[in-house]
Design a protein around this motif. Structure first.
Motif, PDB file in Angstrom:
ATOM      1  N   SER A  16       0.865  -1.190   0.028  1.00 33.41           N
ATOM      2  CA  SER A  16       0.180  -0.143  -0.208  1.00 33.41           C
ATOM      3  C   SER A  16       0.711   1.263   0.115  1.00 33.41           C
ATOM      4  O   SER A  16       1.809   1.368   0.691  1.00 33.41           O
ATOM      5  CB  SER A  16      -0.965   0.002   1.232  1.00 33.41           C
ATOM      6  OG  SER A  16      -1.851  -0.954   1.367  1.00 33.41           O
ATOM      7  N   ARG A  17       0.300   2.188  -0.851  1.00 30.25           N
ATOM      8  CA  ARG A  17       1.329   3.511  -0.898  1.00 30.25           C
ATOM      9  C   ARG A  17       0.296   4.499  -0.909  1.00 30.25           C
ATOM     10  O   ARG A  17      -0.847   4.631  -1.757  1.00 30.25           O
ATOM     11  CB  ARG A  17       2.305   3.208  -2.072  1.00 30.25           C
ATOM     12  CG  ARG A  17       3.280   2.434  -2.172  1.00 30.25           C
ATOM     13  CD  ARG A  17       3.981   2.560  -3.237  1.00 30.25           C
ATOM     14  NE  ARG A  17       5.249   1.600  -3.139  1.00 30.25           N
ATOM     15  CZ  ARG A  17       6.084   1.470  -3.981  1.00 30.25           C
ATOM     16  NH1 ARG A  17       6.265   2.314  -4.739  1.00 30.25           N
ATOM     17  NH2 ARG A  17       6.788   0.179  -3.742  1.00 30.25           N
ATOM     18  N   VAL A  18       0.544   5.605  -0.015  1.00 25.23           N
ATOM     19  CA  VAL A  18      -0.259   6.993   0.093  1.00 25.23           C
ATOM     20  C   VAL A  18       0.083   7.755  -0.988  1.00 25.23           C
ATOM     21  O   VAL A  18       1.394   7.756  -1.406  1.00 25.23           O
ATOM     22  CB  VAL A  18      -0.161   7.686   1.230  1.00 25.23           C
ATOM     23  CG1 VAL A  18      -1.130   8.756   1.431  1.00 25.23           C
ATOM     24  CG2 VAL A  18      -0.649   6.593   2.578  1.00 25.23           C
ATOM     25  N   SER A  19      -0.801   8.438  -1.818  1.00 22.22           N
ATOM     26  CA  SER A  19      -0.337   9.393  -3.149  1.00 22.22           C
ATOM     27  C   SER A  19       0.439  10.518  -2.301  1.00 22.22           C
ATOM     28  O   SER A  19       0.288  10.827  -1.115  1.00 22.22           O
ATOM     29  CB  SER A  19      -1.544   9.945  -3.765  1.00 22.22           C
ATOM     30  OG  SER A  19      -2.294  10.621  -2.956  1.00 22.22           O
ATOM     31  N   GLU A  20       1.081  11.299  -3.395  1.00 23.89           N
ATOM     32  CA  GLU A  20       1.695  12.529  -2.712  1.00 23.89           C
ATOM     33  C   GLU A  20       0.978  13.454  -2.030  1.00 23.89           C
ATOM     34  O   GLU A  20       1.328  13.931  -0.881  1.00 23.89           O
ATOM     35  CB  GLU A  20       2.606  13.240  -3.904  1.00 23.89           C
ATOM     36  CG  GLU A  20       3.784  12.438  -4.454  1.00 23.89           C
ATOM     37  CD  GLU A  20       4.381  13.153  -5.702  1.00 23.89           C
ATOM     38  OE1 GLU A  20       4.110  14.420  -5.799  1.00 23.89           O
ATOM     39  OE2 GLU A  20       4.939  12.427  -6.500  1.00 23.89           O
ATOM     40  N   ASP A  21      -0.401  13.693  -2.458  1.00 27.83           N
ATOM     41  CA  ASP A  21      -1.087  14.719  -1.852  1.00 27.83           C
ATOM     42  C   ASP A  21      -1.800  13.888  -0.621  1.00 27.83           C
ATOM     43  O   ASP A  21      -2.905  14.934   0.094  1.00 27.83           O
ATOM     44  CB  ASP A  21      -2.082  15.390  -2.902  1.00 27.83           C
ATOM     45  CG  ASP A  21      -3.089  14.180  -3.351  1.00 27.83           C
ATOM     46  OD1 ASP A  21      -3.144  13.146  -3.044  1.00 27.83           O
ATOM     47  OD2 ASP A  21      -3.864  14.832  -4.126  1.00 27.83           O
ATOM     48  N   GLY A  22      -1.761  12.638  -0.289  1.00 28.70           N
ATOM     49  CA  GLY A  22      -2.704  12.037   0.801  1.00 28.70           C
ATOM     50  C   GLY A  22      -3.950  11.893   0.352  1.00 28.70           C
ATOM     51  O   GLY A  22      -4.765  11.379   1.335  1.00 28.70           O
ATOM     52  N   GLY A  23      -4.485  12.125  -0.869  1.00 32.61           N
ATOM     53  CA  GLY A  23      -5.891  11.871  -0.966  1.00 32.61           C
ATOM     54  C   GLY A  23      -6.165  10.478  -1.439  1.00 32.61           C
ATOM     55  O   GLY A  23      -7.470  10.196  -1.722  1.00 32.61           O
ATOM     56  N   ALA A  24      -5.290   9.522  -1.898  1.00 28.06           N
ATOM     57  CA  ALA A  24      -5.535   8.406  -2.249  1.00 28.06           C
ATOM     58  C   ALA A  24      -4.614   7.463  -1.800  1.00 28.06           C
ATOM     59  O   ALA A  24      -3.320   7.757  -1.395  1.00 28.06           O
ATOM     60  CB  ALA A  24      -5.369   8.464  -3.896  1.00 28.06           C
ATOM     61  N   ILE A  25      -4.874   6.019  -1.753  1.00 31.67           N
ATOM     62  CA  ILE A  25      -4.178   4.927  -1.500  1.00 31.67           C
ATOM     63  C   ILE A  25      -4.001   4.001  -2.482  1.00 31.67           C
ATOM     64  O   ILE A  25      -5.184   3.580  -3.105  1.00 31.67           O
ATOM     65  CB  ILE A  25      -4.535   4.369  -0.317  1.00 31.67           C
ATOM     66  CG1 ILE A  25      -4.538   5.307   1.097  1.00 31.67           C
ATOM     67  CG2 ILE A  25      -3.773   2.971   0.152  1.00 31.67           C
ATOM     68  CD1 ILE A  25      -5.192   4.726   2.583  1.00 31.67           C
ATOM     69  N   VAL A  41      -7.056   1.878  -6.533  1.00 28.66           N
ATOM     70  CA  VAL A  41      -6.691   2.915  -6.104  1.00 28.66           C
ATOM     71  C   VAL A  41      -8.192   3.374  -5.282  1.00 28.66           C
ATOM     72  O   VAL A  41      -9.124   3.451  -5.573  1.00 28.66           O
ATOM     73  CB  VAL A  41      -6.663   4.071  -7.084  1.00 28.66           C
ATOM     74  CG1 VAL A  41      -6.534   5.507  -6.353  1.00 28.66           C
ATOM     75  CG2 VAL A  41      -5.302   3.835  -7.786  1.00 28.66           C
ATOM     76  N   GLU A  42      -7.847   3.649  -3.881  1.00 28.42           N
ATOM     77  CA  GLU A  42      -9.005   4.006  -3.060  1.00 28.42           C
ATOM     78  C   GLU A  42      -8.760   5.769  -2.855  1.00 28.42           C
ATOM     79  O   GLU A  42      -7.746   6.139  -2.267  1.00 28.42           O
ATOM     80  CB  GLU A  42      -8.918   3.318  -1.651  1.00 28.42           C
ATOM     81  CG  GLU A  42      -8.955   1.877  -1.861  1.00 28.42           C
ATOM     82  CD  GLU A  42      -8.656   1.229  -0.465  1.00 28.42           C
ATOM     83  OE1 GLU A  42      -8.605   2.027   0.728  1.00 28.42           O
ATOM     84  OE2 GLU A  42      -8.270   0.034  -0.510  1.00 28.42           O
ATOM     85  N   GLN A  43      -9.613   6.328  -3.029  1.00 24.29           N
ATOM     86  CA  GLN A  43      -9.805   7.768  -3.042  1.00 24.29           C
ATOM     87  C   GLN A  43     -10.972   8.209  -2.053  1.00 24.29           C
ATOM     88  O   GLN A  43     -11.889   7.856  -1.999  1.00 24.29           O
ATOM     89  CB  GLN A  43      -9.927   8.514  -4.366  1.00 24.29           C
ATOM     90  CG  GLN A  43      -9.612   9.984  -4.306  1.00 24.29           C
ATOM     91  CD  GLN A  43      -9.581  10.676  -5.760  1.00 24.29           C
ATOM     92  OE1 GLN A  43     -10.153   9.907  -6.626  1.00 24.29           O
ATOM     93  NE2 GLN A  43      -9.157  11.524  -5.858  1.00 24.29           N
ATOM     94  N   MET A  44     -10.557   9.170  -1.245  1.00 20.57           N
ATOM     95  CA  MET A  44     -11.622   9.912  -0.324  1.00 20.57           C
ATOM     96  C   MET A  44     -12.753  10.551  -1.236  1.00 20.57           C
ATOM     97  O   MET A  44     -12.453  11.127  -1.906  1.00 20.57           O
ATOM     98  CB  MET A  44     -10.992  10.824   0.608  1.00 20.57           C
ATOM     99  CG  MET A  44     -11.875  11.443   1.589  1.00 20.57           C
ATOM    100  SD  MET A  44     -11.251  12.604   2.700  1.00 20.57           S
ATOM    101  CE  MET A  44     -11.480  14.180   1.493  1.00 20.57           C
ATOM    102  N   GLN A  45     -14.053   9.960  -0.633  1.00 23.35           N
ATOM    103  CA  GLN A  45     -15.080  10.631  -1.355  1.00 23.35           C
ATOM    104  C   GLN A  45     -15.405  12.001  -0.798  1.00 23.35           C
ATOM    105  O   GLN A  45     -15.772  12.029   0.643  1.00 23.35           O
ATOM    106  CB  GLN A  45     -16.584   9.620  -1.331  1.00 23.35           C
ATOM    107  CG  GLN A  45     -17.727  10.191  -1.768  1.00 23.35           C
ATOM    108  CD  GLN A  45     -17.508  10.058  -3.354  1.00 23.35           C
ATOM    109  OE1 GLN A  45     -16.999   9.124  -3.945  1.00 23.35           O
ATOM    110  NE2 GLN A  45     -17.979  11.216  -3.911  1.00 23.35           N
ATOM    111  N   LEU A  46     -15.601  13.064  -1.665  1.00 25.53           N
ATOM    112  CA  LEU A  46     -15.760  14.257  -1.208  1.00 25.53           C
ATOM    113  C   LEU A  46     -17.298  14.574  -1.474  1.00 25.53           C
ATOM    114  O   LEU A  46     -17.607  14.286  -2.560  1.00 25.53           O
ATOM    115  CB  LEU A  46     -14.970  15.398  -1.933  1.00 25.53           C
ATOM    116  CG  LEU A  46     -15.043  16.762  -1.405  1.00 25.53           C
ATOM    117  CD1 LEU A  46     -14.692  16.929   0.045  1.00 25.53           C
ATOM    118  CD2 LEU A  46     -14.186  17.670  -2.339  1.00 25.53           C
ATOM    119  N   VAL A  47     -17.987  14.719  -0.234  1.00 32.19           N
ATOM    120  CA  VAL A  47     -19.350  14.912  -0.427  1.00 32.19           C
ATOM    121  C   VAL A  47     -19.943  16.432  -0.152  1.00 32.19           C
ATOM    122  O   VAL A  47     -19.449  17.044   0.716  1.00 32.19           O
ATOM    123  CB  VAL A  47     -20.106  13.848   0.552  1.00 32.19           C
ATOM    124  CG1 VAL A  47     -21.527  14.230   0.371  1.00 32.19           C
ATOM    125  CG2 VAL A  47     -19.729  12.473   0.302  1.00 32.19           C
TER     126      VAL A  47
END
Length: 160
Positions: A16-25, A41-47
């Motif tokens: 597992s690696r976190v993206s540079e901006d921290g918004g995705a794994i 790729v798992e990305q935080m859902q912005l609602v």
């Protein structure tokens, strides 16, 4: 997680690696059934939380659509609008919102739009902030001018 090759439900995470901006794994996985490897790729859902209380996923396209109307007839390219949408999304994610009020989306649009095109900014602000008179326009124009002149009181976004 279903394997995309054999649809088996038992997969194992290898890395597992976190993206540079921290918004995705980004996760590297392997299937226990067919032994093939794949990435997810798992990305935080912005609602976005609307005034009515209803929620919907944030989409750049919807944010850009409102700005595009304000930019009608102005020398603003689609590429510039796309970059503005990206800046808005990055600002919202960077603020740590999981559920962002619709009002905050509009606020996040105002700053980059004023840098992009002042006329489009005034159009957008007049609707977004519900200007009721010429005085509202004059106040906003004065604010733009003071920021352009480098007035430190206004450049920092201090109230007038």
């Amino acid at each position: 997680m279903h394997c995309p090759f054999c649809r088996h439900t038992d997969t194992r995470v290898l890395d597992s690696r976190v993206s540079e901006d921290g918004g995705a794994i980004r996760r590297r996985r392997t299937c226990s059934e067919c032994a093939r490897r794949f990435s997810t790729v798992e990305q935080m859902q912005l609602v976005v939380v609307k005034r009515s209380g209803a929620t919907e996923p944030f989409t750049r396209d919807k944010a850009i659509a409102g700005v595009r109307k304000a930019c009608k007839g102005r020398p603003v390219t689609e590429d510039q609008l796309a970059r503005l949408g990206q800046r808005v999304e990055e600002a919202l994610r960077g603020a740590g919102w999981a559920e962002v009020p619709a009002h905050e989306v509009g606020m996040a649009i105002l700053e980059p739009l004023s840098a992009l095109d002042e006329v489009a900014y005034l159009r957008f602000a007049s609707v977004y902030r519900a200007f009721e008179s010429a005085d509202d326009f004059e106040s906003e124009i004065a604010e733009l001018r003071s920021r352009a002149c480098g007035d430190p009181l206004h450049a920092a976004g201090a109230p007038t």
